[in-house]
Design an enzyme around this catalytic site. Structure first.
Site, PDB file in Angstrom:
ATOM      1  CG  HIS A   1      25.759  10.916  20.936  1.00 50.73           C
ATOM      2  ND1 HIS A   1      26.999  10.180  21.564  1.00 50.73           N
ATOM      3  CD2 HIS A   1      25.321   9.838  20.244  1.00 50.73           C
ATOM      4  CE1 HIS A   1      27.166   9.186  21.215  1.00 50.73           C
ATOM      5  NE2 HIS A   1      26.442   8.750  20.539  1.00 50.73           N
TER       6      HIS A   1
ATOM      7  CB  CYS B   1      24.974   7.769  17.524  1.00 53.36           C
ATOM      8  SG  CYS B   1      23.550   7.186  18.422  1.00 53.36           S
TER       9      CYS B   1
END
Length: 418
Positions: free
Chosen positions: A330, A348
């Protein structure tokens, strides 16, 4: 009836026999040899023809048959010519023969508490025919059912690593997996035979070929377990079908050693993006993952997952899910200074705002993402992990025997996870 055989979950490609031919020189050499007396005649015998015989199931007047029931066909001395099944009103039921000729499979779940009649005709090579008829009735709707999910949708395009993913709630016990697997049908065009493999616990099964799908491949899938016993006293809730297409080939490779993501399109490097991975307390998992979900805008609320010390709530853009436990790619403009230098995320793959938007516009569900060098391995079933094992290991998860032409395969390094 339709004569196209069902393409079952386990496709088998048969090798062609090649005939060797002698050269003209060899023929001339034989003609030059002196003539000799012909050899004495050799006695020959031919096996008597097998009498044509046909047995079918279910037995006539059988009751309480599952709504998934197939018309079994056992033939000697010939082959099945036609199968016609009609319901109590005389309406014909659609269906097809299995590729091995062992049974006729209805195109969709039969009705509950209904009666049917099946008429089967077989023929010998000499033209002799034989017909058998049986009538049966189906059971009522069961009280316990297995819920199913198919992560594939009509008229969508997917990445080359998209496995066919089926979910079962509750999971299918080992005792019933072979029967269930026989009712999971996948057809690929162009043909790319593959295998089903069960995740431990039986709540998911994946189908893939030895290598990534070819771009442009058409996938036609039927999860035909409606009315099929999936556990003792429990039956599949419904059939599910989908026809989808594989798009272009795009791969993402993330290396923790230099903290860079390399993006390849059709095998060519098109861009390198700096990344920041999970910090030492919350490292990212290494393995071959697949983009499972895409959200242009979402909210990460991790207080329940990480607790008050590590938890946070933040708006996130261009998020792409890789695991069920929350590992994503992201945009993370707050970590720009760390990207390419150090790991500061909660697991992430952080990229810049511009990089995240660019990547989001490129990817498809089913695109492969390989992360290496973090020291933590991806857990089986934490995401669509069909590609996180070798082909040799993957086929061990099948509940059915694997034919040699699929067992003894060495995937090409140019079209499988690197």
């Amino acid at each position: 009836m339709r004569r196209t055989a069902l393409v079952a979950a386990l496709a088998i490609m048969m090798p062609l026999a090649l005939a060797a031919c002698g050269s003209d020189d060899e023929t001339a050499a034989e003609a030059a040899l002196p003539s000799a007396a012909p050899p004495p005649p050799v006695a020959t015998s031919s096996a008597p023809a097998v009498p044509l015989a046909l047995e079918i199931t279910p037995k006539d007047k059988a009751k309480n048959q599952p709504a998934s029931v197939e018309i079994g066909t056992a033939v000697a001395g010939g082959t099945v010519e036609t199968v016609k099944v009609v319901d109590g009103a005389g309406k014909e039921v659609a269906g097809e023969m299995r590729a091995d000729g062992s049974s006729w499979v209805p195109a969709k779940t039969l009705a509950f508490n209904a009666s049917y009649t099946a008429t089967v005709t077989a023929k010998s090579e000499a033209g002799e025919s034989i017909t058998r008829t049986t009538s049966f009735s189906t059971m009522g709707r069961p009280g316990k059912e297995t819920g199913t999910g198919l992560y594939l949708f009509d008229d969508r395009k997917y990445g080359v690593a998209m496995p066919v993913v089926v979910e079962f709630i509750p999971g299918v016990p080992e005792s019933h997996r072979a029967a269930v697997e026989k009712r999971l049908f996948v057809e690929t065009d162009p043909p790319q035979p593959g295998v089903w493999s069960w995740v431990k616990g039986g709540d998911q099964a994946y189908y893939r070929a030895p290598e990534f799908w070819q771009p442009g491949t058409k996938l036609t899938v039927r999860i035909g377990i409606g009315g099929l016993e999936t556990a003792p006293g429990t039956y599949g809730n419904e059939d599910r079908t989908a026809t989808a297409e594989i798009g272009r080939k795009l791969e993402m490779r993330v290396d923790n050693s230099d903290k860079q993501m390399k993006v390849y399109e059709d095998g060519k490097l098109t861009r390198t993006l700096p990344v920041s991975l999970g910090k030492p307390k919350m490292p990212s998992a290494s393995g071959v993952m697949v983009v499972m979900e895409k959200k242009e805008a979402t909210v990460f609320d991790t207080y329940e997952q990480f607790g008050p010390e590590e938890g946070y709530r933040v708006d996130v853009e261009f998020a792409q899910r890789l695991t069920w436990t929350g590992q994503m790619i992201h945009a993370a403009p707050w970590s720009n200074a760390s990207q390419g230098r150090e790991n500061v995320s909660h697991g992430c793959v952080n990229v810049s705002q511009e990089g995240g938007e660019w990547l989001f516009g490129k990817t498809l569900i089913g695109d492969p993402v390989t992360v290496t060098g973090t020291g933590v391995k991806l857990d089986e079933g934490n995401g669509w992990t069909a590609w996180n094992v070798s082909w040799e290991q993957f086929i061990k998860g099948s509940a059915l025997p694997i034919p040699d032409n699929l067992r003894n395969v060495t995937p090409s390094p140019t079209n499988s996870p690197s």
